[in-house]
Design a protein around this motif. Structure first.
Motif, short mmCIF file in Angstrom:
data_model
loop_
_atom_site.label_atom_id
_atom_site.label_comp_id
_atom_site.label_asym_id
_atom_site.label_seq_id
_atom_site.Cartn_x
_atom_site.Cartn_y
_atom_site.Cartn_z
N THR A 152 0.66 -1.18 -0.15
CA THR A 152 0.02 -0.12 0.08
C THR A 152 0.82 1.29 0.08
O THR A 152 0.30 2.32 0.21
CB THR A 152 -0.80 0.07 1.26
OG1 THR A 152 -0.27 0.11 2.34
CG2 THR A 152 -1.84 -1.13 1.35
N ILE A 153 2.16 1.07 0.06
CA ILE A 153 3.19 2.21 -0.05
C ILE A 153 2.73 3.03 -1.40
O ILE A 153 2.85 2.38 -2.48
CB ILE A 153 4.57 1.78 -0.01
CG1 ILE A 153 4.94 1.32 1.24
CG2 ILE A 153 5.40 2.94 -0.20
CD1 ILE A 153 6.22 0.63 1.56
N GLN A 154 2.39 4.46 -1.33
CA GLN A 154 1.89 5.29 -2.42
C GLN A 154 3.27 6.09 -2.75
O GLN A 154 3.28 6.73 -3.94
CB GLN A 154 0.86 6.10 -2.09
CG GLN A 154 -0.41 4.93 -1.87
CD GLN A 154 -1.49 5.63 -1.51
OE1 GLN A 154 -1.52 6.78 -1.53
NE2 GLN A 154 -2.78 4.90 -1.59
N ALA A 155 4.14 6.70 -1.69
CA ALA A 155 5.19 7.51 -2.07
C ALA A 155 6.22 7.35 -1.08
O ALA A 155 6.04 6.54 -0.17
CB ALA A 155 4.61 9.12 -1.91
N GLY A 208 18.27 10.41 -9.38
CA GLY A 208 18.58 9.71 -10.62
C GLY A 208 17.94 8.44 -10.75
O GLY A 208 16.61 8.24 -10.92
N THR A 209 18.88 7.26 -10.83
CA THR A 209 18.47 5.96 -11.05
C THR A 209 17.31 5.55 -10.35
O THR A 209 16.38 4.97 -10.39
CB THR A 209 19.58 5.03 -11.02
OG1 THR A 209 20.68 5.65 -11.78
CG2 THR A 209 19.28 3.75 -11.52
N PHE A 210 17.64 5.82 -8.91
CA PHE A 210 16.39 5.60 -7.79
C PHE A 210 15.10 5.99 -8.32
O PHE A 210 14.31 5.25 -8.16
CB PHE A 210 17.38 5.88 -6.63
CG PHE A 210 16.28 5.56 -5.46
CD1 PHE A 210 16.54 4.23 -4.89
CD2 PHE A 210 15.59 6.22 -4.72
CE1 PHE A 210 15.75 3.70 -3.75
CE2 PHE A 210 14.74 5.93 -3.53
CZ PHE A 210 14.64 4.62 -3.24
N ARG A 211 15.35 7.34 -8.23
CA ARG A 211 14.12 7.80 -8.82
C ARG A 211 13.19 7.39 -9.84
O ARG A 211 12.08 7.14 -9.76
CB ARG A 211 14.10 9.18 -8.65
CG ARG A 211 12.82 10.01 -8.80
CD ARG A 211 13.09 11.63 -9.25
NE ARG A 211 12.90 12.35 -8.01
CZ ARG A 211 13.04 13.85 -8.19
NH1 ARG A 211 13.87 14.13 -8.68
NH2 ARG A 211 12.47 14.51 -6.77
N ASN A 212 14.05 7.25 -10.98
CA ASN A 212 13.48 7.01 -12.26
C ASN A 212 12.93 5.41 -12.17
O ASN A 212 11.82 5.24 -12.79
CB ASN A 212 14.54 6.97 -13.17
CG ASN A 212 14.98 8.64 -13.47
OD1 ASN A 212 14.14 9.21 -13.03
ND2 ASN A 212 16.25 8.78 -14.06
N ARG A 222 5.71 7.95 -6.45
CA ARG A 222 6.77 9.09 -6.59
C ARG A 222 7.48 9.15 -5.31
O ARG A 222 7.23 8.65 -4.26
CB ARG A 222 5.58 10.17 -6.28
CG ARG A 222 6.23 11.57 -6.18
CD ARG A 222 5.18 12.73 -5.90
NE ARG A 222 3.99 12.27 -4.86
CZ ARG A 222 4.38 12.61 -3.78
NH1 ARG A 222 5.12 13.31 -3.39
NH2 ARG A 222 3.38 12.24 -2.65
N ILE A 223 8.74 9.42 -5.54
CA ILE A 223 10.00 9.51 -4.52
C ILE A 223 10.37 11.08 -4.34
O ILE A 223 10.82 11.58 -5.54
CB ILE A 223 11.28 8.78 -5.14
CG1 ILE A 223 10.78 7.35 -5.29
CG2 ILE A 223 12.21 9.00 -3.98
CD1 ILE A 223 10.54 6.74 -3.77
N ASP A 224 10.03 11.88 -3.48
CA ASP A 224 10.65 13.05 -2.97
C ASP A 224 12.27 12.90 -2.78
O ASP A 224 12.14 12.33 -1.83
CB ASP A 224 9.84 13.71 -2.15
CG ASP A 224 8.29 13.76 -2.40
OD1 ASP A 224 8.31 14.13 -3.72
OD2 ASP A 224 7.44 13.82 -1.63
N ILE A 225 12.85 13.76 -3.26
CA ILE A 225 14.25 13.76 -2.85
C ILE A 225 14.57 14.93 -2.13
O ILE A 225 14.38 16.16 -2.52
CB ILE A 225 15.46 13.95 -4.21
CG1 ILE A 225 15.13 12.72 -4.88
CG2 ILE A 225 16.87 13.93 -3.77
CD1 ILE A 225 15.25 11.37 -4.51
#
Length: 137
Positions: free
Chosen positions: A50-53, A62-66, A75-78
């Motif tokens: 159920t993790i959404q972000a 970069g790679t991780f977020r993409n 969605r990953i917030d950096i």
């Protein structure tokens, strides 16, 4: 900094907003951090679908977020360091993980790299975190 050897282990930890430990991955420091972070977050997604972000440090851009945008639609917030910042200031959402690391550093065996294997280091993190949460009951 490239090519420089780092001794010890890297810890990738996924926590929820309450500071509860969802997933841990400890590996040798000479393995690239993003690989360990992707492995940890995917393991957390498997256990908690159920993790959404998510939020990550600037080293994970970069790679991780993409990877999570493309393959998992998450969605990953950096959290990047603010250039004009003077002294300590809490960065948005990053305090959750920083607080968890602070709790874990209260454990003597985690203050230094005493563990001989990554598996025992992960186990000590879980024991230390459980002890911290039990004290708060």
């Amino acid at each position: 900094m490239t090519g420089e050897k780092t001794k010890g282990r890297k810890r990738h930890i996924v926590t929820d907003t309450m500071g509860n430990l969802l997933c841990i991955h400890v590996h040798a420091a000479n393995i690239h951090d993003t690989k360990g972070g992707i492995y940890t977050f995917e393991k957390a997604l498997y256990r908690y679908p159920t993790i959404q972000a998510g939020c990550a440090d600037g080293g994970y851009r970069g790679t991780f977020r993409n990877t999570f945008d493309e393959f998992h639609n998450i969605r990953i917030d950096i959290s990047m360091q603010i250039k004009e910042q003077k002294g300590f200031q809490v960065l948005p959402k990053r305090w959750v993980v920083e607080r968890t690391f602070a709790w874990l550093n209260g454990s003597r065996r985690l203050s230094k790299d005493y563990e001989t294997s990554c598996c025992s280091a992960e186990t000590m993190i879980m024991i230390s975190h459980a002890a911290t949460l039990l004290k708060r009951l």
